[in-house]
Design an enzyme around this catalytic site. Sequence first.
Site, PDB file in Angstrom:
ATOM      1  N   GLY A  37      24.778  31.172  27.369  1.00  0.00           N
ATOM      2  CA  GLY A  37      24.795  32.858  27.655  1.00  0.00           C
ATOM      3  C   GLY A  37      26.007  33.845  27.344  1.00  0.00           C
ATOM      4  O   GLY A  37      26.638  33.154  26.503  1.00  0.00           O
ATOM      5  N   GLY A  40      30.961  40.055  28.759  1.00  0.00           N
ATOM      6  CA  GLY A  40      31.471  40.673  28.745  1.00  0.00           C
ATOM      7  C   GLY A  40      32.920  40.199  28.058  1.00  0.00           C
ATOM      8  O   GLY A  40      33.605  40.916  26.738  1.00  0.00           O
ATOM      9  N   PHE A  41      33.204  38.556  28.211  1.00  0.00           N
ATOM     10  CA  PHE A  41      34.545  37.483  28.031  1.00  0.00           C
ATOM     11  C   PHE A  41      33.887  37.597  26.469  1.00  0.00           C
ATOM     12  O   PHE A  41      34.838  37.090  26.092  1.00  0.00           O
ATOM     13  CB  PHE A  41      34.002  36.984  28.798  1.00  0.00           C
ATOM     14  CG  PHE A  41      36.219  36.058  28.421  1.00  0.00           C
ATOM     15  CD1 PHE A  41      37.371  36.884  29.209  1.00  0.00           C
ATOM     16  CD2 PHE A  41      35.631  34.873  27.869  1.00  0.00           C
ATOM     17  CE1 PHE A  41      38.252  35.886  29.133  1.00  0.00           C
ATOM     18  CE2 PHE A  41      37.169  34.535  28.029  1.00  0.00           C
ATOM     19  CZ  PHE A  41      37.800  35.299  28.116  1.00  0.00           C
ATOM     20  N   VAL A  44      29.335  32.017  26.243  1.00  0.00           N
ATOM     21  CA  VAL A  44      29.281  30.845  27.153  1.00  0.00           C
ATOM     22  C   VAL A  44      28.370  28.942  26.839  1.00  0.00           C
ATOM     23  O   VAL A  44      27.488  29.883  26.307  1.00  0.00           O
ATOM     24  CB  VAL A  44      28.745  30.825  28.954  1.00  0.00           C
ATOM     25  CG1 VAL A  44      28.894  30.032  29.612  1.00  0.00           C
ATOM     26  CG2 VAL A  44      29.111  32.490  29.447  1.00  0.00           C
ATOM     27  N   ASP A 156      33.172  43.492  41.008  1.00  0.00           N
ATOM     28  CA  ASP A 156      32.104  43.344  39.569  1.00  0.00           C
ATOM     29  C   ASP A 156      30.873  42.897  39.851  1.00  0.00           C
ATOM     30  O   ASP A 156      30.403  41.874  39.669  1.00  0.00           O
ATOM     31  CB  ASP A 156      32.211  43.034  38.177  1.00  0.00           C
ATOM     32  CG  ASP A 156      31.628  43.876  36.683  1.00  0.00           C
ATOM     33  OD1 ASP A 156      30.637  44.020  37.611  1.00  0.00           O
ATOM     34  OD2 ASP A 156      31.510  42.573  35.830  1.00  0.00           O
TER      35      ASP A 156
END
Length: 401
Positions: A37, A40-41, A44, A156
Amino acid sequence: MEASLQTILQQFEHLKIQLDEITSATNNFDDETNCIGYGGFGKVYKGEVSLAERRSMAAIKRLDRRHGQGEAEFLKEITMLSRYKHENLISLLGFCYQGDEAILVYEHASRGSLDRHLNSPHLTWSQRIKICLGAAKGLRHLHDPKETHQRLIHCDVKGGNILLDDHWNAKLADFGFSIMGPANDLHSTVINLAAGTLGYIDPLYHLTNTLTKESDVYSFGVVLFEVLFGRLCYTHSNGHVQQILVPTWKKCYEEKKLKDIVFKDPTIQPLEQSALEIFSDIAYLCLKESRDARPKMAEVVTELESALESQELLKSLELAANEEFKGEWNKHRSYYEEITMSAENPVNYRSEVELMRLMFKGVLLKGGKTWLSLNKKGEQCEMISIAECLDPKFKCESTSR
């Protein structure tokens, strides 16, 4: 930032994982075989890492500064998840801050995020409600610290940040935008110029640039409606949001047209009527324009528990029902309806299944001196206060003492 960050990270020395361990676990960040996945960071990955003399499957989130996040969000995730522990919050297993890499290592939620399963025919309504209930409990823990920690506003809340483990247990995740507030502040108002995701953001945020714990409640209400209708709260094309569906959903609720658009699949048991009403009622309240009119997360948890009870009762009745029970129930139903009205605390119900649930739980009668309930065989169980069995003369003597 570099020197100060290294100083702060020293207090989390026990969570450090070497970069070599992570590159090995992810096959050197192989997108084709290990990427599960992105957000925004950054991307993954999945991989096994060594923790406390054992190896565990983990979700490994690698910071990509091109997406706009950086060391501030990285540090916030570490500090937040080290401080807030709960079965419905994702657990931080470790981190790596080495060279140009900033990496967070979490427990692995094997089934991914809730938004991927909204229209799944494999999830029953009981499972769907349980997932919502678990996420609500996690958010309640953040909002209602009870003097154990500072209040946290997630900022969020969305299906993409509710992760699911092997057993479909919900885990609230992604605390990069989260903000702490004092535990004794009723509203915990904060100012923030960039937070949340389009479609889930509290409408009052756009007017005031303020966020409160009630803003999280609004976002969670959007998630509840997504689960109810089996789809995301927006339509999109070419990677851009075209239409936010929340106003349409609210209108359907107000016009009592929910049944037309509630998620249905022929392979799963339908949503029981009272469960639908309880679930949709609390979802709608979460979306109230006035923040003061929105429920606390503790209230949301209570209502979701009631919705689950109604749905589970329908399931158990269908599995265990027999002609004898049905006959007894139909024979005495009007009597049970009268009882609920004459109870010590008169109770309302919205369907036959909810009436059954009330009777299985039991009601107080005769000034609170008699408890009447049903068992699953349809037999009446009556408990009488000892005061009702005492000799009147003895009662008088006892009272005069």
